[in-house]
Each structure stands twice: as structure tokens, then as C-alpha cells.
Design a protein around this motif. Structure first.
Motif: not given
Length: 395
Positions: A5-6, A320-324, A326-327
Motif C-alpha cells: 500500500v503506497p 522498490d517504491f516505484y515498482y508498486d 499504483l506509484v
């Protein structure tokens, strides 16, 4: 599929956008307002300090921005979620020019001033082969490992993706001003029409222009070709540069030439043209992009950690955040390039159903079937072909 979840900014904004049916620009405007002015320091905007921040070097217009251009909503959310400050630097205009600025420091194993940079795949491969990059721990990047598009998972210059990771992908083709060229451009040979004399720009990256010429000559740029085929393509370029038909050979600044009206047709990147039309605020799009009928090119810009950097763990968190999904959809909605993240199209459908069907972001199999990845060159080939292209274009 792992879908962390972002953070609160994107969660709230995405929910509001979906429920209200907001446009792409309105969605990002909300995100910018939610991010607030705290990002001015954290993202390296005017007034920011880089002393304790993760330094990310990227290309211009390659990350979602608020409407006023004063913050990067997704980056705001990353900082809030992780506590890691980021200095975001739009410092890369051309692969070769950027490499020229930092090569000496790379050779000496020194810090080049960036903890993370984004390079086009052929240059990223060059860095990997030369020992200029660091390896990361894929076990610390669950989103990335799970959501990387399968066709990008394994590449010749980085088997297993331990040193590079796609940021965005895109198509190289042709673009033109629809008022000046009402009949359109369907082949690179159309650029040589007499009425386009001094109104044409070719790409500074040899792979882009030469690849399109190769297609027009019946040669698959991803296939088994050599000096003869490259030479035949470069002869075409040299002819039209030397006779004055080509106005200039440009990097990213070709966009400015289109906007000014000095250029009517050009070798171009798909996402750039979408952005130019968005920014024009006109009732109808002034510029059009197309993959040539003979074929176009597919490429990726990749995350790379320079050998002298010492914040690999923080870089892993950012990637890894940018591979969510939604992001990734948030970024793709702004930059309009092909996202490498599985699940982003479904996430986009909740944000903007129209963009979820966009060929610029989610090309169909039919479009992709007319493209190829320019084959990986050996270091010797790359140096030799670089020299030939520079000679042909007057570089």
C-alpha cells in the motif's frame, strides 16, 4: 503480485481521483497540493540542501510534477513513507555528454555526485561492462522482483537484472507538426521530401536514427547485421546532413525546435510528443507521433548505482517504491512512457480509464510487433560506429 500500500499522499489522491473521475492533470494537481511545499527542500528544488539526501540524477520531464512544477508528488510520498530525503536532479540531457562529465571519476572509483542515475539501456550496459556499477540485493526489493515485466527480466548486458532496472521504456519513431505536414510522415524516407528542407532534425543517439534507416532498408536493427549494413544506413544520414537538408542533429532539445516551429518533422520519442501536446493547452493536438510502417525501436532507460556511491540500501528502497503498480501508474500518467511495472495498467484504470488505453503507455501487441530493440554492440563496434555517426553528422 505484491502490492504494498503506497503512502498516505497517493492513497488519498488516488481515491479522490477515482471517485471524482478526475483528469490526469487534475489528479496530479491534487497530488501536488497534498505534497505541499515540504518537497522544495527534500526533492532538491530551489532552496534545498544535498548534504544528507539521496542524489537521483534523471532526464528532464521524467517524473510526475504538480501543476505548479514545485513538487514531485510521488517522491513526496516516498520521503514520507521512508524518511529518506531525495535531491532530484534533472541533469541528464544526453547519455554520451553525461558520461563524458563523470568518466574520469568513474575510472578513479570516486563519488560522481549521484547515488542513482538513469541511463538508456545501451549506456547502462556500457557501465556494467566497465565495472562502473554496483550490484543490489534483489531480496530487499520484493515489488521490483514480482512486478517487473517478464520481457524485461533478462537482457544480454545484465543477466538476472542485478545491476540495472528499467525506469521507463519508450518507442522511437517519427513526429511532425500536423499543420505544416498535413499528409503526415509514415517512413523515414518521407523526411527527405524537398518541401522539408531545413525543417528536419535527426537524433543525436546513433541507435535511434540509424535504427530507423535500417528498417527502411529492410534490415532488422535487432538482428545479425554488421559493418556493411551500418555503413549503408550512415551513408543516407551523411548525404542529407551534408547537403543541408537536415537542419540539426539534436538530443532532447529537438522538442524545443518543434515548439518554436523551426522544425516540422523529426526523429522522436513517443512520450515526448504526448507531453508536448498536453502542455500546448490547445483544443487539438498540434504534433503527431507514429512508428514508421517499416518499423520502429523499443528502448528502456534504466536505474544504475554508480560504483562510488555508498547508499545502495536506500536506492533499493526507492526503486522498490516505484515498482508498486499504483506509484508506477502515477508516474506513467505524467510522463506518458511505457511503464515496466506489471499491474500498472489495472491501477491506471482506477485513476484515468482513458490513459489505461493509451498506446503511449500501454502499447498493444500489434504496435510492439513492429518494433525491435537495437542489438547490443560490442565495445569495439560501439566506438567504431560512434565515430562513423559523428563524422556523418558533423559532430
Amino acid at each position: 503480485m505484491i502490492r504494498r500500500v503506497p503512502g498516505p499522499v497517493l492513497r488519498e489522491v488516488a481515491a479522490r481521483a477515482a471517485s471524482a473521475g478526475l483528469s490526469r492533470r487534475a489528479f496530479l494537481g491534487l497530488a501536488g497540493a497534498a505534497g505541499g511545499t515540504a518537497a522544495l527542500t527534500a526533492c532538491g528544488m530551489p532552496g534545498g540542501s544535498s548534504s544528507s539526501q539521496l542524489r537521483w540524477g534523471n532526464w528532464p520531464l521524467y517524473l510526475d510534477q504538480s501543476d505548479d512544477g514545485r513538487s514531485y508528488p510521488s517522491l513526496d510520498d516516498f520521503e514520507e513513507a521512508t524518511g529518506i530525503g531525495v535531491q532530484y536532479l534533472e541533469d541528464i540531457e544526453d547519455n554520451k555528454a553525461f558520461f563524458g562529465k563523470v568518466r574520469r571519476m568513474l575510472d578513479l572509483g570516486q563519488d560522481i555526485g549521484y547515488d542513482l542515475v538513469v541511463l538508456t539501456d545501451w549506456m547502462a550496459g556500457r557501465w556494467v561492462r566497465a565495472g562502473y556499477t554496483q550490484e543490489w540485493d534483489r531480496t530487499a526489493m520484493p515489488n521490483t522482483v514480482e512486478n517487473l515485466a517478464p520481457h524485461l527480466e533478462d537482457i544480454p548486458f545484465d543477466r538476472g537484472r542485478t545491476r540495472t532496472m528499467p525506469w521507463q521504456s519508450g518507442l522511437t519513431g517519427l513526429a511532425w507538426n500536423k499543420e505544416k505536414v498535413p499528409g503526415g510522415i509514415r517512413s523515414i524516407d518521407d523526411l527527405w521530401a524537398p518541401e522539408l528542407a531545413q525543417k528536419v532534425v535527426l537524433g543525436a543517439e546513433k541507435d535511434d536514427t540509424i535504427g530507423l534507416v535500417m528498417w527502411s532498408q529492410g534490415v532488422d536493427p535487432s538482428g545479425d547485421w554488421g559493418d556493411d549494413e551500418f555503413g549503408a544506413a550512415v551513408e543516407v544520414v551523411e548525404r542529407y546532413v551534408k547537403n543541408g537538408h537536415v537542419r540539426a542533429v539534436r538530443g532532447n532539445s529537438y522538442k524545443e525546435d518543434l515548439v518554436s516551429g523551426d522544425v516540422w518533422a523529426t526523429v522522436a520519442y513517443s512520450g515526448d510528443i504526448f507531453q508536448l501536446n498536453e502542455e500546448s493547452r490547445a483544443d487539438s493536438d498540434l504534433f503527431e507521433f507514429a512508428v514508421p510502417e517499416a518499423g520502429g525501436l523499443l528502448w528502456s532507460d534504466c536505474f544504475v548505482v554508480p560504483s562510488g556511491a555508498d547508499r545502495v540500501a536506500d536506492v533499493q528502497k526507492l526503486i522498490d517504491f516505484y515498482y508498486d503498480p499504483l506509484v508506477a501508474a502515477t508516474v506513467a500518467a505524467w510522463v506518458n512512457y511505457i511503464t515496466p511495472v506489471v499491474g500498472a495498467q489495472e491501477a491506471m484504470a482506477d485513476i484515468d480509464p482513458e490513459l489505461a488505453e493509451s498506446e503511449a503507455i500501454f502499447p498493444t501487441e500489434k504496435t510492439l510487433s513492429r518494433t525491435a530493440v537495437f542489438r547490443t554492440l560490442t565495445p569495439e563496434e560501439n566506438a567504431r560506429y560512434d565515430d562513423q555517426y559523428l563524422t556523418a553528422t558533423g559532430g
